[in-house]
Scaffold this motif. Sequence first.
Motif, mmCIF file in Angstrom:
data_model
loop_
_atom_site.group_PDB
_atom_site.id
_atom_site.type_symbol
_atom_site.label_atom_id
_atom_site.label_comp_id
_atom_site.label_asym_id
_atom_site.label_seq_id
_atom_site.Cartn_x
_atom_site.Cartn_y
_atom_site.Cartn_z
ATOM 1 N N GLU A 177 0.832 -1.199 0.000
ATOM 2 C CA GLU A 177 0.000 0.000 0.000
ATOM 3 C C GLU A 177 0.871 1.256 0.000
ATOM 4 N N ARG A 178 0.463 2.235 -0.809
ATOM 5 C CA ARG A 178 1.110 3.545 -0.807
ATOM 6 C C ARG A 178 0.110 4.568 -0.273
ATOM 7 N N ILE A 179 0.488 5.210 0.841
ATOM 8 C CA ILE A 179 -0.409 6.129 1.535
ATOM 9 C C ILE A 179 0.246 7.503 1.600
ATOM 10 N N GLU A 180 -0.470 8.512 1.142
ATOM 11 C CA GLU A 180 0.009 9.895 1.216
ATOM 12 C C GLU A 180 -0.902 10.658 2.164
ATOM 13 N N GLY A 181 -0.311 11.122 3.277
ATOM 14 C CA GLY A 181 -1.132 11.738 4.319
ATOM 15 C C GLY A 181 -2.038 10.690 4.932
ATOM 16 N N ASN A 182 -3.333 10.904 4.829
ATOM 17 C CA ASN A 182 -4.292 9.914 5.297
ATOM 18 C C ASN A 182 -5.036 9.246 4.150
ATOM 19 N N GLN A 183 -4.529 9.454 2.922
ATOM 20 C CA GLN A 183 -5.224 8.949 1.750
ATOM 21 C C GLN A 183 -4.487 7.753 1.148
ATOM 22 N N LEU A 184 -5.245 6.683 0.893
ATOM 23 C CA LEU A 184 -4.698 5.522 0.204
ATOM 24 C C LEU A 184 -4.645 5.827 -1.281
ATOM 25 N N LYS A 185 -3.456 5.833 -1.873
ATOM 26 C CA LYS A 185 -3.286 6.193 -3.274
ATOM 27 C C LYS A 185 -3.166 4.973 -4.189
ATOM 28 N N GLU A 186 -2.549 3.909 -3.660
ATOM 29 C CA GLU A 186 -2.355 2.724 -4.493
ATOM 30 C C GLU A 186 -2.284 1.488 -3.608
ATOM 31 N N LYS A 187 -2.893 0.390 -4.094
ATOM 32 C CA LYS A 187 -2.890 -0.844 -3.325
ATOM 33 C C LYS A 187 -2.729 -2.030 -4.261
ATOM 34 N N LEU A 188 -1.697 -2.821 -3.990
ATOM 35 C CA LEU A 188 -1.454 -4.046 -4.744
ATOM 36 C C LEU A 188 -1.756 -5.240 -3.841
ATOM 37 N N THR A 189 -2.543 -6.170 -4.326
ATOM 38 C CA THR A 189 -2.828 -7.407 -3.590
ATOM 39 C C THR A 189 -2.448 -8.594 -4.446
ATOM 40 N N SER A 190 -1.956 -9.638 -3.799
ATOM 41 C CA SER A 190 -1.498 -10.811 -4.540
ATOM 42 C C SER A 190 -1.668 -12.055 -3.674
ATOM 43 N N ASP A 191 -1.947 -13.173 -4.328
ATOM 44 C CA ASP A 191 -2.059 -14.432 -3.593
ATOM 45 C C ASP A 191 -0.697 -14.941 -3.148
ATOM 46 N N ARG A 192 0.352 -14.627 -3.940
ATOM 47 C CA ARG A 192 1.655 -15.227 -3.644
ATOM 48 C C ARG A 192 2.762 -14.387 -4.255
ATOM 49 N N VAL A 209 -4.005 -4.401 -8.902
ATOM 50 C CA VAL A 209 -3.485 -3.092 -8.507
ATOM 51 C C VAL A 209 -4.622 -2.080 -8.622
ATOM 52 N N ARG A 210 -4.933 -1.444 -7.510
ATOM 53 C CA ARG A 210 -5.945 -0.387 -7.491
ATOM 54 C C ARG A 210 -5.263 0.952 -7.252
ATOM 55 N N LYS A 211 -5.583 1.932 -8.123
ATOM 56 C CA LYS A 211 -5.059 3.283 -7.963
ATOM 57 C C LYS A 211 -6.220 4.236 -7.738
ATOM 58 N N PHE A 212 -6.011 5.163 -6.787
ATOM 59 C CA PHE A 212 -7.085 6.074 -6.404
ATOM 60 C C PHE A 212 -6.658 7.516 -6.677
ATOM 61 N N GLU A 213 -7.473 8.217 -7.456
ATOM 62 C CA GLU A 213 -7.255 9.631 -7.734
ATOM 63 C C GLU A 213 -8.566 10.358 -7.447
ATOM 64 N N GLY A 214 -8.659 10.951 -6.255
ATOM 65 C CA GLY A 214 -9.920 11.582 -5.857
ATOM 66 C C GLY A 214 -11.001 10.533 -5.738
ATOM 67 N N ASN A 216 -11.967 8.778 -8.350
ATOM 68 C CA ASN A 216 -11.748 7.830 -9.434
ATOM 69 C C ASN A 216 -10.863 6.671 -8.983
ATOM 70 N N GLU A 217 -11.170 5.502 -9.481
ATOM 71 C CA GLU A 217 -10.402 4.299 -9.164
ATOM 72 C C GLU A 217 -10.138 3.520 -10.442
ATOM 73 N N THR A 218 -8.904 3.097 -10.610
ATOM 74 C CA THR A 218 -8.550 2.252 -11.762
ATOM 75 C C THR A 218 -8.044 0.912 -11.247
ATOM 76 N N LEU A 219 -8.395 -0.143 -11.977
ATOM 77 C CA LEU A 219 -8.031 -1.494 -11.576
ATOM 78 C C LEU A 219 -7.205 -2.145 -12.677
ATOM 79 N N THR A 220 -6.057 -2.710 -12.280
ATOM 80 C CA THR A 220 -5.216 -3.483 -13.193
ATOM 81 C C THR A 220 -4.958 -4.837 -12.554
ATOM 82 N N GLN A 221 -5.057 -5.883 -13.340
ATOM 83 C CA GLN A 221 -4.806 -7.212 -12.798
ATOM 84 C C GLN A 221 -4.079 -8.076 -13.818
ATOM 85 N N GLY A 222 -3.432 -9.122 -13.311
ATOM 86 C CA GLY A 222 -2.678 -10.006 -14.180
ATOM 87 C C GLY A 222 -2.226 -11.239 -13.436
#
Length: 358
Positions: A177-192, A209-214, A216-222
């Motif tokens: 997780e990448r947190i700026e101030g009190n805001q979660l900006k990016e979160k990567l989750t993985s099984d392994r 991978v979830r990215k948060f801009e205000g 808006n949320e974008t999701l990338t997976q693979g």
Amino acid sequence: MKILDRYILKNFLVTYVFTVLITLLIICVIDFTEKVDNFRKTNPSANEIIFNYYLNFIPYYANYLSPLLVFISTVFFTARIAARTEIIAMFSSGIGFLRILFPYVIGSTILAIFTFYMVGWVIPRANKIRLAFEYKYIEEQFYFNRRNFHIKVAPQTYAYLESYNNSSQTGYKFTLERIEGNQLKEKLTSDRITWEPKKKKWEVYDYKVRKFEGQNETLTQGTKIDTTINLSPKDFENDKNRFEELTLSQLNDYIDLLNLRGADGVQTYLLEKYTRFTHPFAFIILTVIGVVVSARKSRRGSGWQIALGFILAFVYLLFFMLAKGIAESGKIPAVAAVWLPNVIFAGIGFVLYKTLPR
């Protein structure tokens, strides 16, 4: 230096080396007796036992016991020349007590400088080989068994693992997780995640991978990506005595890393760092005390002076270990804990100098 200075300095250093060799010989025999069953079970070669273990075991214990041994050596040599009335002859020729102390201080300073170099750079490298031998042939195999492991890997980045297998270098249920101030900006989750030694990177499997801009949320997976983070399999290895195998510069870097991560256990590494600076001063302080308590000829012989030397030396070691134990609990700062025994015994030396008849 005058002839008398060379005489005292030479015999002081020879007595110290002799005391160290005899003590280490006894320790090695006792240690081998205790570990011979382990050697039979794990079957290390004779070369590994001698060159990987005992050749690196000797400097470790020589340094560990050096304040005790330099004090005992000082008392033994000084009591011996006092019993032969050599110190009385020095006084009769107009030499003052402080002048007699001069070659002792020179000798202890030489040992202090040599010890600082050893504990800062040489002994840590030797400890690395010795500890590797112990983990392989003496200690039980280490398994990382912590659950829900959290660690700060960058100023605004935090990693989480539900579990980790140090045999396969694989972590499960990984989150970054990448947190700026009190805001979660990016979160990567993985099984392994699995460490790739050739790339020196983590391979992340089945990730999102979830990215948060205000708002808006974008999701990338693979299925698989490589990632570089300030985390390696060494962070999951047995860290019981890790501070012993770090050179002074490596120790400073590791302390900075622990502070960055906000990790526990920084106090242990700070104690090790400050001990390496204060340890050499103990040579000079204990040498002066040793001369003060043993320079007077006694009708009871030198035996009681040597016994007093043993008692004071063990009291110093006991006090030093007690101060470190209190510092590890966080009740006093690490720098105060390692300097306190030296300050107190310097005061004891001054009182003895002023009060003991010579």
